[in-house]
Enzyme design. Structure first.
Site, PDB file in Angstrom:
ATOM      1  N   SER A   1     -83.935 115.231  59.691  1.00 20.49           N
ATOM      2  CA  SER A   1     -83.404 116.273  58.826  1.00 20.49           C
ATOM      3  C   SER A   1     -81.921 116.536  59.165  1.00 20.49           C
ATOM      4  O   SER A   1     -81.161 115.576  59.257  1.00 20.49           O
ATOM      5  CB  SER A   1     -84.284 117.521  58.951  1.00 20.49           C
ATOM      6  OG  SER A   1     -84.097 118.368  57.861  1.00 20.49           O
TER       7      SER A   1
ATOM      8  N   HIS B   1     -91.310 116.831  53.239  1.00 23.03           N
ATOM      9  CA  HIS B   1     -90.239 116.821  54.228  1.00 23.03           C
ATOM     10  C   HIS B   1     -90.774 116.743  55.666  1.00 23.03           C
ATOM     11  O   HIS B   1     -91.544 117.605  56.095  1.00 23.03           O
ATOM     12  CB  HIS B   1     -89.418 118.102  54.069  1.00 23.03           C
ATOM     13  CG  HIS B   1     -88.148 118.108  54.876  1.00 23.03           C
ATOM     14  ND1 HIS B   1     -87.107 117.241  54.627  1.00 23.03           N
ATOM     15  CD2 HIS B   1     -87.744 118.872  55.907  1.00 23.03           C
ATOM     16  CE1 HIS B   1     -86.123 117.477  55.474  1.00 23.03           C
ATOM     17  NE2 HIS B   1     -86.488 118.457  56.276  1.00 23.03           N
TER      18      HIS B   1
ATOM     19  N   ASP C   1     -90.468 115.607  48.914  1.00 24.63           N
ATOM     20  CA  ASP C   1     -89.738 116.648  49.642  1.00 24.63           C
ATOM     21  C   ASP C   1     -89.361 117.804  48.721  1.00 24.63           C
ATOM     22  O   ASP C   1     -88.639 117.622  47.744  1.00 24.63           O
ATOM     23  CB  ASP C   1     -88.462 116.015  50.233  1.00 24.63           C
ATOM     24  CG  ASP C   1     -87.827 116.873  51.313  1.00 24.63           C
ATOM     25  OD1 ASP C   1     -88.031 118.105  51.283  1.00 24.63           O
ATOM     26  OD2 ASP C   1     -87.122 116.315  52.175  1.00 24.63           O
TER      27      ASP C   1
END
Ligand SMILES: *[C@@H]1O[C@H](CO)[C@@H](O)[C@H](O)[C@H]1NC(C)=O
Ligand SMILES: *[C@@H]1O[C@H](CO)[C@@H](O)[C@H](O)[C@H]1NC(C)=O
Ligand SMILES: *[C@@H]1O[C@H](CO)[C@@H](O)[C@H](O)[C@H]1NC(C)=O
Length: 326
Positions: free
Chosen positions: A116, A289, A234
């Site tokens: 991320s 995600h 996501d």
């Protein structure tokens, strides 16, 4: 107590295998590079997940020395630094941390894995410092082209809610740009002027301003491989296509892939050059995600972070073969 025991255990594991040495299989022709990991928002270096990942890296590629980046000595301080701080200063700290770690700095290169926001921050490390230099960079669900909305926080996550409130109330203020981490990679295509003027991190690291930094390009071009993974479903990092450096028009949903963007066509960052050499990969991962399966993790570790040819090994002389009759 807990705080230090976990880190100490992890450090002990890491140090017991902390040797850059030739693979036992094959004299000195291959070596195992260390692996540096930068975790994401809301995570910290001493989470179980990070520790398990370090063990997994060591079991998939024996002799891997794993360094998990941390911006504080405690897990809670490290977690807080994922929400609050000046990213310029955080990257400076990481540059010092990696250069000061003897096992990393004595290796010919390191591999880097970013989760991320840790992915675009590792790219920042490469562009600004790259000492020790990165061999392969792999990022999962990173926001290379920024976020245009802040992620929704879990109920009761006050650090996250605090950051969110600051982001909403004044994302382009000097205060937010020097204190709220996600504000520093906020990029809404409808607010491009404000972004170019105020963004403390992303506009600089993406070389989007008039004056381009040649060092950023030179460093990024020196990668052996840069693989970007996007999570197909996501809904946390918005837009998800940012993970592949694409731009999304939120009004009509149009996705402009990296190759059709100026940043690529005019090659502000060396991405076009990497792509032309087959060193830039656009990959997808199933699911939400950072819902990474152990299978995909193992495959990634094997594919990108395995032993490489030893740059210092002598080329083998061809064996002399006795010729009949001589
Ligand atoms: C480019 O980045 C390097 C590394 O961070 C820095 O030393 C240099 O001053 C920058 N150059 C410009 C023109 O901003
Ligand atoms: C962030 O830190 C750098 C380095 O200390 C500083 O130059 C910069 O002004 C800070 N950014 C903001 C927006 O205050
Ligand atoms: C997004 O799409 C709309 C509708 O097609 C268009 O009017 C607008 O200019 C686009 N925005 C940007 C930032 O390109």
């Amino acid at each position: 107590m807990h705080v230090f025991t976990v880190w100490a255990a992890l450090a002990a594991v890491a140090h017991s295998v902390a040797v850059i040495r030739p693979s036992p299989l094959d004299d000195d022709s291959t070596i195992q590079l260390p692996l540096v990991i930068w975790h994401g928002l809301g995570d910290d270096f001493e989470r179980d997940g990070m520790q398990e990942l370090a063990s997994l890296a060591e079991s998939v590629n024996p002799d891997t020395y794993v360094h998990i980046i941390r911006l504080a000595d405690t897990g809670s301080g490290d977690r807080q630094a994922t929400f609050f701080g000046n990213v310029t200063e955080q990257i400076e700290t990481v540059c010092e941390q990696l250069a000061a770690e003897p096992i990393l700095s004595s290796a010919p290169a390191i591999n880097a894995l970013g989760f991320s926001q840790g992915g675009q921050f590792l790219r920042g490390y490469i562009e600004r410092c790259n000492n020790p230099p990165v061999h392969n960079l792999v990022t999962f669900g990173s926001q290379h082209n920024g976020i245009s909305e802040f992620q929704s926080c879990a109920l009761g996550d006050w650090l996250c809610h605090g950051a969110e409130a600051l982001l909403r109330s004044g994302r382009w203020t000097t205060f937010a740009q020097s204190h709220v981490v996600p504000a520093q990679y906020f990029r809404d295509p409808t607010e491009l002027d404000a972004y170019l003027e105020n963004s403390n991190f992303l506009a600089d690291i993406n070389n989007e301003r008039e004056v381009k930094n040649k060092t950023y390009k030179k460093h990024l071009e020196s990668l052996n491989l840069f693989a970007m993974f996007m999570f197909d479903e996501d809904t946390v990092a918005i837009p998800k296509e940012s993970a592949l450096f694409a731009e999304v028009n939120a009004t009509d949903g149009t996705v402009t892939p990296l190759q059709e963007r100026k940043i690529y066509k005019e090659d502000w960052l060396g991405l076009k050059k990497l792509d032309n050499q087959g060193k830039l990969q656009f990959k997808s991962a199933p699911g939400q995600h950072m819902h990474l399966s152990e299978g995909l993790l193992k495959k990634t570790l094997k594919e990108y972070f395995g032993p490489i040819e030893n740059p210092e090994s002598q080329p083998q002389l061809p064996r002399l073969v006795a010729q009949p009759g001589l």
